[in-house]
Motif scaffolding. Structure first.
Motif, PDB file in Angstrom:
ATOM      1  N   GLU A 249       0.593   0.823  19.902  1.00 14.89           N
ATOM      2  CA  GLU A 249      -0.122   1.961  19.574  1.00 14.89           C
ATOM      3  C   GLU A 249      -0.701   1.630  18.196  1.00 14.89           C
ATOM      4  OE1 GLU A 249      -0.952   3.888  21.752  1.00 14.89           O
ATOM      5  OE2 GLU A 249       0.389   2.938  23.360  1.00 14.89           O
ATOM      6  N   ALA A 250      -0.071   0.697  17.350  1.00 14.93           N
ATOM      7  CA  ALA A 250      -0.751   0.647  16.024  1.00 14.93           C
ATOM      8  C   ALA A 250      -2.150  -0.151  16.340  1.00 14.93           C
ATOM      9  CB  ALA A 250       0.252   0.083  15.114  1.00 14.93           C
ATOM     10  N   PRO A 251      -3.220   0.193  15.044  1.00  9.78           N
ATOM     11  CA  PRO A 251      -4.298  -0.733  15.207  1.00  9.78           C
ATOM     12  C   PRO A 251      -3.978  -2.232  15.308  1.00  9.78           C
ATOM     13  CG  PRO A 251      -4.470   0.812  13.667  1.00  9.78           C
ATOM     14  CD  PRO A 251      -2.993   0.834  14.062  1.00  9.78           C
ATOM     15  N   THR A 252      -4.818  -2.948  15.782  1.00  8.84           N
ATOM     16  CA  THR A 252      -4.307  -4.489  16.310  1.00  8.84           C
ATOM     17  C   THR A 252      -4.004  -5.339  15.068  1.00  8.84           C
ATOM     18  OG1 THR A 252      -5.925  -4.560  18.053  1.00  8.84           O
ATOM     19  CG2 THR A 252      -5.454  -6.527  16.961  1.00  8.84           C
ATOM     20  N   PRO A 253      -4.582  -5.119  13.918  1.00  7.72           N
ATOM     21  CA  PRO A 253      -4.175  -5.775  12.362  1.00  7.72           C
ATOM     22  C   PRO A 253      -2.626  -5.438  12.020  1.00  7.72           C
ATOM     23  CG  PRO A 253      -6.330  -4.630  12.102  1.00  7.72           C
ATOM     24  CD  PRO A 253      -5.691  -4.214  13.143  1.00  7.72           C
ATOM     25  N   VAL A 254      -2.120  -4.428  12.416  1.00  9.71           N
ATOM     26  CA  VAL A 254      -0.891  -4.032  12.438  1.00  9.71           C
ATOM     27  C   VAL A 254       0.168  -4.890  13.340  1.00  9.71           C
ATOM     28  CG1 VAL A 254       1.067  -2.257  12.475  1.00  9.71           C
ATOM     29  CG2 VAL A 254      -1.170  -1.792  11.584  1.00  9.71           C
ATOM     30  N   SER A 255      -0.489  -4.954  14.802  1.00  9.47           N
ATOM     31  CA  SER A 255       0.433  -5.741  15.594  1.00  9.47           C
ATOM     32  C   SER A 255       0.396  -7.134  15.269  1.00  9.47           C
ATOM     33  CB  SER A 255      -0.405  -5.443  17.104  1.00  9.47           C
ATOM     34  OG  SER A 255      -0.428  -4.208  17.376  1.00  9.47           O
ATOM     35  N   ALA A 256      -0.932  -7.683  14.670  1.00  7.34           N
ATOM     36  CA  ALA A 256      -0.780  -9.114  14.504  1.00  7.34           C
ATOM     37  C   ALA A 256       0.185  -9.362  13.368  1.00  7.34           C
ATOM     38  CB  ALA A 256      -2.161  -9.382  13.886  1.00  7.34           C
ATOM     39  N   TYR A 257       0.394  -8.501  12.264  1.00  2.00           N
ATOM     40  CA  TYR A 257       1.044  -8.734  11.092  1.00  2.00           C
ATOM     41  C   TYR A 257       2.599  -8.427  11.279  1.00  2.00           C
ATOM     42  CZ  TYR A 257       1.986  -8.859   6.081  1.00  2.00           C
ATOM     43  OH  TYR A 257       2.437  -9.517   4.898  1.00  2.00           O
ATOM     44  N   LEU A 258       2.781  -7.609  12.248  1.00  2.00           N
ATOM     45  CA  LEU A 258       4.183  -7.243  12.484  1.00  2.00           C
ATOM     46  C   LEU A 258       4.778  -8.307  13.238  1.00  2.00           C
ATOM     47  CD1 LEU A 258       3.512  -4.131  11.295  1.00  2.00           C
ATOM     48  CD2 LEU A 258       5.084  -3.433  13.148  1.00  2.00           C
ATOM     49  N   HIS A 259       3.983  -8.670  14.198  1.00  2.00           N
ATOM     50  CA  HIS A 259       4.489  -9.444  15.239  1.00  2.00           C
ATOM     51  C   HIS A 259       4.628 -10.981  14.870  1.00  2.00           C
ATOM     52  CE1 HIS A 259       4.659  -7.070  18.994  1.00  2.00           C
ATOM     53  NE2 HIS A 259       4.393  -6.172  17.913  1.00  2.00           N
ATOM     54  N   SER A 260       3.854 -11.501  13.625  1.00  2.00           N
ATOM     55  CA  SER A 260       3.727 -12.890  13.416  1.00  2.00           C
ATOM     56  C   SER A 260       4.582 -13.082  12.223  1.00  2.00           C
ATOM     57  CB  SER A 260       2.227 -13.353  13.077  1.00  2.00           C
ATOM     58  OG  SER A 260       1.942 -12.487  11.888  1.00  2.00           O
ATOM     59  N   ALA A 261       4.564 -12.622  11.291  1.00  2.00           N
ATOM     60  CA  ALA A 261       5.386 -13.034  10.044  1.00  2.00           C
ATOM     61  C   ALA A 261       6.138 -11.884   9.392  1.00  2.00           C
ATOM     62  CB  ALA A 261       4.183 -13.296   8.809  1.00  2.00           C
ATOM     63  N   THR A 262       6.230 -10.706   9.893  1.00  2.28           N
ATOM     64  CA  THR A 262       6.853  -9.677   9.177  1.00  2.28           C
ATOM     65  C   THR A 262       8.193  -8.930  10.148  1.00  2.28           C
ATOM     66  OG1 THR A 262       5.194  -8.273   9.225  1.00  2.28           O
ATOM     67  CG2 THR A 262       4.905  -9.312   7.268  1.00  2.28           C
ATOM     68  N   MET A 263       7.776  -7.851  10.283  1.00  2.00           N
ATOM     69  CA  MET A 263       8.804  -6.907  10.765  1.00  2.00           C
ATOM     70  C   MET A 263       9.737  -7.406  11.709  1.00  2.00           C
ATOM     71  SD  MET A 263       9.713  -3.470  10.573  1.00  2.00           S
ATOM     72  CE  MET A 263      10.296  -2.250  11.749  1.00  2.00           C
ATOM     73  N   VAL A 264       9.364  -8.132  12.676  1.00  2.00           N
ATOM     74  CA  VAL A 264      10.228  -8.405  14.035  1.00  2.00           C
ATOM     75  C   VAL A 264      10.920  -9.557  13.272  1.00  2.00           C
ATOM     76  CG1 VAL A 264       8.740  -7.568  15.871  1.00  2.00           C
ATOM     77  CG2 VAL A 264       8.367  -9.817  14.926  1.00  2.00           C
ATOM     78  N   LYS A 265      10.435 -10.343  12.308  1.00  2.00           N
ATOM     79  CA  LYS A 265      11.190 -11.487  11.865  1.00  2.00           C
ATOM     80  C   LYS A 265      12.107 -11.159  10.827  1.00  2.00           C
ATOM     81  CE  LYS A 265       8.737 -14.616  13.946  1.00  2.00           C
ATOM     82  NZ  LYS A 265       7.436 -15.413  13.494  1.00  2.00           N
ATOM     83  N   ALA A 266      12.337  -9.996  10.542  1.00  2.00           N
ATOM     84  CA  ALA A 266      13.374  -9.490   9.592  1.00  2.00           C
ATOM     85  C   ALA A 266      14.835  -9.775  10.049  1.00  2.00           C
ATOM     86  CB  ALA A 266      13.190  -8.063   9.051  1.00  2.00           C
ATOM     87  N   GLY A 267      14.953  -9.389  11.205  1.00  2.00           N
ATOM     88  CA  GLY A 267      16.488  -9.767  11.936  1.00  2.00           C
ATOM     89  C   GLY A 267      16.683 -11.032  12.050  1.00  2.00           C
TER      90      GLY A 267
END
Length: 793
Positions: A249-267
């Motif tokens: 539901e976030a704007p696409t730039p957020v999705s691209a950033y969270l899913h590629s290099a940041t948030m989801v990779k933290a774990g």
């Protein structure tokens, strides 16, 4: 790669570290005014901040390549051994480069994608704050510093996911992400606190140098489960995966950033970082492959069910995270090398594909796969970027994704049952993701253009530059694989494994079992792509028949939590002062008597003291006051009689040589009696206490037990040998430091002056609140007198 073990003896300039971490923060501070002044063109300036951080990391890459571990930091809370410290090695370097490098492209992409958005400045602020938090997380060395940045990523991602806060779905997605990842963060904090307090390890450097200390600890199991709780929720392992698709539901730039290099990779980063300390155990090599394998196949199947481009990519991210977790849990050095290669490949192709999805939405006005087609002529650059990224995601020669897939199969393929299961799981997941990749990258661009698509067009350079660069990077990194491994993947794998390794896989095909399995995956993936429609219907039908799922379970859990909180609040916060007082005194009595009963630390019966006539008189006055309160028929009489106790205590202070304290007691007691009397006259209460005998005896029993408990505690305290340390300290320093001869006054005003100031502030705030309530009551009365119909019911 050098042949020596990395040693944490090199230092990273503290100023350089602060600059590295501060650049995104500086960009966040300037984002709003620049966006107001320049609009979308501000993206070019704001992109310079992460680009500068990227260059700083590149400047340290040579030292890391040669085996150095760079440390920096300063004392944060020295009394608790906490440092604001950072560690730069192969693992944190690659993550830092991905965060800042892809972050630069995301900032540029955001400027084009959100052109004309009224809150563009706010968006830039949030994305740069998130970048700073993520960068601090992967660089943190101190365990408490890591926790701080971990929670900052949850908070800033909440702001990004809920950016369009006027939409209910965006708010729900943001709250769901915060609840799930925040809950995991609490579990991680508990695990790191256990490591710190029980084993005495305060930093990642100490943890990694501790050898088998964690594995041999009696607390290994709770530490492992708590750490996995944090990692699995952040990296969306099933059944905690539901927040990640809803974050679309976030704007696409957020999705691209969270899913590629940041948030989801933290774990995944956390698991890689702690692998040398927590890995190589039966639990580690059972739990991680189990959760990772289920998440890989489940996420890939759910991806084929979707028709929204972003949701397809979101579920493939779930699957990719499952693959990474599975590889980390396999336990071999080759599997960890495969995880490193796939992580880098995934960051490049997934960031590109998400930006492609946004470009299609921007240029064609839709992300629905069933409503798209024939866009290759209208959007040729986006089509090229999509194909480059999909070929890498599908594991096709000569892209970097192919290198990763080759090493994955080399790591899992073995003749035992475990190797067979892992290999089949990897083949199934990779084939499904191949199909999903080309559904996104090929389906919208081939075939005939639907009539409903009105004038699709290529976006501005800010939109297509990012996916094109990342797509080409996936190809270039494979073509110069020797350089890529030397500078990036080999140092990263060495940090994850804990010993130096040199990755040698190249884009040149090597015939063998792994290559055959790669070709098999491509063939199965192509078949799944062609059968995507029936597969979508089958998966959708199966889920409909199952009905319940984790996403619905989250809503049910939240509703249950609300109902429970309302029930508990209604029970505990009933609005009746007598119940509050009863509860308070019961708790006090239990807290006083239960410990003495359990430990047997009852006070001994004291001998009868030799009292003077004046002391007997004051004691008699105390008894008279007590009896007067109990037998008083009027509430006002009881309040006045209660003041007798305070005056008697003031007389005792005089007899014991403390006239100033006695004067204070007289003043406080007088004011208390006056205020209580005034309050009682303002309240609509019965003049007399009309409680039935049963309630009176109940309250009297509670009061007696609480009083006995306080009395026994005081007796116990007076029977403990007196420790004069504090008395001697205040006697010695009250005049020397505070220049006051009245020790009590000096303690109140100087030694605990801030505490006294706080008490004054509390009293003042309470007075202001009472004044406000009185004014509201007076204004209501005036309104009622002027026009009774306007009175508040």
């Amino acid at each position: 790669m050098t042949a020596s073990l990395p040693s944490p003896d090199a230092s990273l300039s503290g100023l350089l570290t602060l600059l590295l971490l501060g650049l995104p923060l500086a960009g966040a501070l300037l984002a709003a005014p620049l966006a107001r002044l320049l609009g979308s063109r501000a993206a070019w300036i704001l992109a310079l901040f992460p680009a500068a951080a990227f260059l700083i990391l590149c400047g340290e890459a040579d030292a890391v390549r040669q085996g150095a571990v760079l440390l920096s930091g300063f004392d944060w809370i020295p009394s608790y051994g906490m440092r604001f410290s950072f560690r730069l090695d192969g693992l944190s370097l690659v993550f830092g480069l991905l965060i800042t490098g892809i972050g630069t492209l995301i900032v540029l992409y955001s400027g084009g994608y959100l052109t004309g958005h009224r809150d563009l400045g706010r968006f830039f602020t949030f994305i740069l704050l998130f970048m700073a938090a993520m960068l601090g997380l992967v660089l943190s060395d101190d365990l408490m510093t890591l926790i701080v940045y971990w929670e900052l990523t949850s908070i800033t991602s909440f702001l990004l996911i809920g950016f369009d806060h006027e939409r209910e779905r965006a708010r729900r997605g943001a709250i769901q992400a915060l609840v799930i990842t925040g809950g995991g963060g609490l579990a991680l904090m508990a695990g790191l606190v256990l490591i710190r307090e029980i084993l005495g390890l305060t930093s990642m450097t100490e943890v990694l140098a501790s050898g088998d200390a964690l594995r041999d600890s009696a607390f290994y199991l709770p530490i492992l489960l708590l750490v996995l709780g944090g990692a699995f929720t952040k990296s969306a392992q099933m059944p905690f995966h539901v927040w990640l698709p809803n974050a679309m539901e976030a704007p696409t730039p957020v999705s691209a950033y969270l899913h590629s290099a940041t948030m989801v990779k933290a774990g995944v980063y956390l698991l890689m970082r702690l692998n040398p300390a927590l890995g190589e155990t039966l639990l580690w090599e059972t739990i991680l492959p189990l959760f990772g394998g289920v998440t890989l196949v489940g996420g890939a199947l759910l991806a084929l069910r979707q028709t929204d481009l972003k949701l397809i990519l979101a579920y493939t991210t779930v699957a990719s995270l499952g693959l990474l977790v599975m590889l980390i849990g396999v336990g071999s050095a080759l599997a960890l090398e495969a995880a490193v290669l796939y992580l880098v490949a995934h960051a490049l192709f997934k960031g590109a594909l998400f930006m492609v999805a946004g470009s299609v939405d921007h240029g064609a006005g839709s992300r629905d796969l069933l409503k798209l087609g024939g866009l290759r002529r209208a959007m040729p650059i986006t089509f090229a970027a999509a194909l480059l990224a999909a070929l890498s995601m599908g594991g096709v020669l000569p892209f970097f994704g192919f290198l990763a897939k080759e090493v994955i199969y080399e790591a899992t393929a073995s003749a035992d049952w475990r190797g067979i299961v892992l290999t089949l799981t990897a083949i199934a997941g990779n084939a499904l993701m191949f199909a999903a990749a080309f559904l996104v990258a090929l389906k919208p661009f081939v075939g005939e253009k639907p009539a409903a698509l009105d004038h699709p067009h290529e976006g501005p350079v800010l939109i297509w530059i990012g996916p094109l660069v990342l797509g080409l990077a996936g190809l270039f990194a494979a073509l110069v694989s020797g350089t890529t491994h030397e500078w990036l993947t080999s140092p990263m794998a060495s940090a994850v494994i804990g010993t130096p390794v040199a990755i040698t896989i190249s884009a040149v095909p090597h015939l063998g079992l792994a290559f055959a399995l790669s070709m098999l995956t491509l063939a199965i993936g192509a078949g799944l792509y062609l059968a995507a429609g029936p597969i979508r219907s089958a998966v959708d039908g199966a889920l409909v028949r199952i009905g319940w799922g984790p996403d619905r379970g989250f809503d049910q859990a939240m509703r249950g939590l609300l109902k429970l909180s309302f029930a508990v609040t209604a029970k505990l916060q009933s609005g009746r002062l007598d119940r509050y007082m009863t509860t308070a005194f019961v708790v006090i009595a239990a807290a006083l008597l239960v410990p003495m009963a359990v430990t047997g630390a009852w006070p001994s019966v004291p001998a009868m003291p030799q009292l003077t006539v004046s002391e007997w008189a004051v004691s008699a006055l105390l008894v008279v006051g007590l009896v007067s309160v109990v037998v008083a028929r009027s509430r006002l009489t009881a309040i006045v009689s209660l003041g007798i106790q305070g005056f008697a205590v003031a007389l005792l202070f005089i007899l014991l040589g403390a006239p100033d304290l006695s004067f204070t007691q007289f003043m406080i007691e007088t004011l208390s009696v006056v205020i209580l009397a005034l309050v009682m006259t303002r309240l609509k209460l019965w003049v007399e206490d009309r409680r039935p005998l049963r309630e009176t005896l109940h309250d009297a029993a509670i009061a007696a037990v609480a009083g006995i408990g306080i009395g026994l505690l005081l007796l116990r305290i007076t029977q403990v040998p007196f420790d004069p340390v504090m008395s001697d300290f205040f006697t010695r320093y009250s005049y020397a430091i505070a220049h006051g001869r009245n020790i009590v006054n000096v303690i109140i005003v100087d030694f605990r002056g801030i505490d006294t100031l706080g008490e004054i502030a509390v009293v003042m705030t309470t007075g202001l609140a009472i004044l406000a309530l009185i004014r509201i009551r007076v204004s209501k009365r005036r309104v009622t007198a002027a026009d009774p119909t306007e009175a508040t019911p």
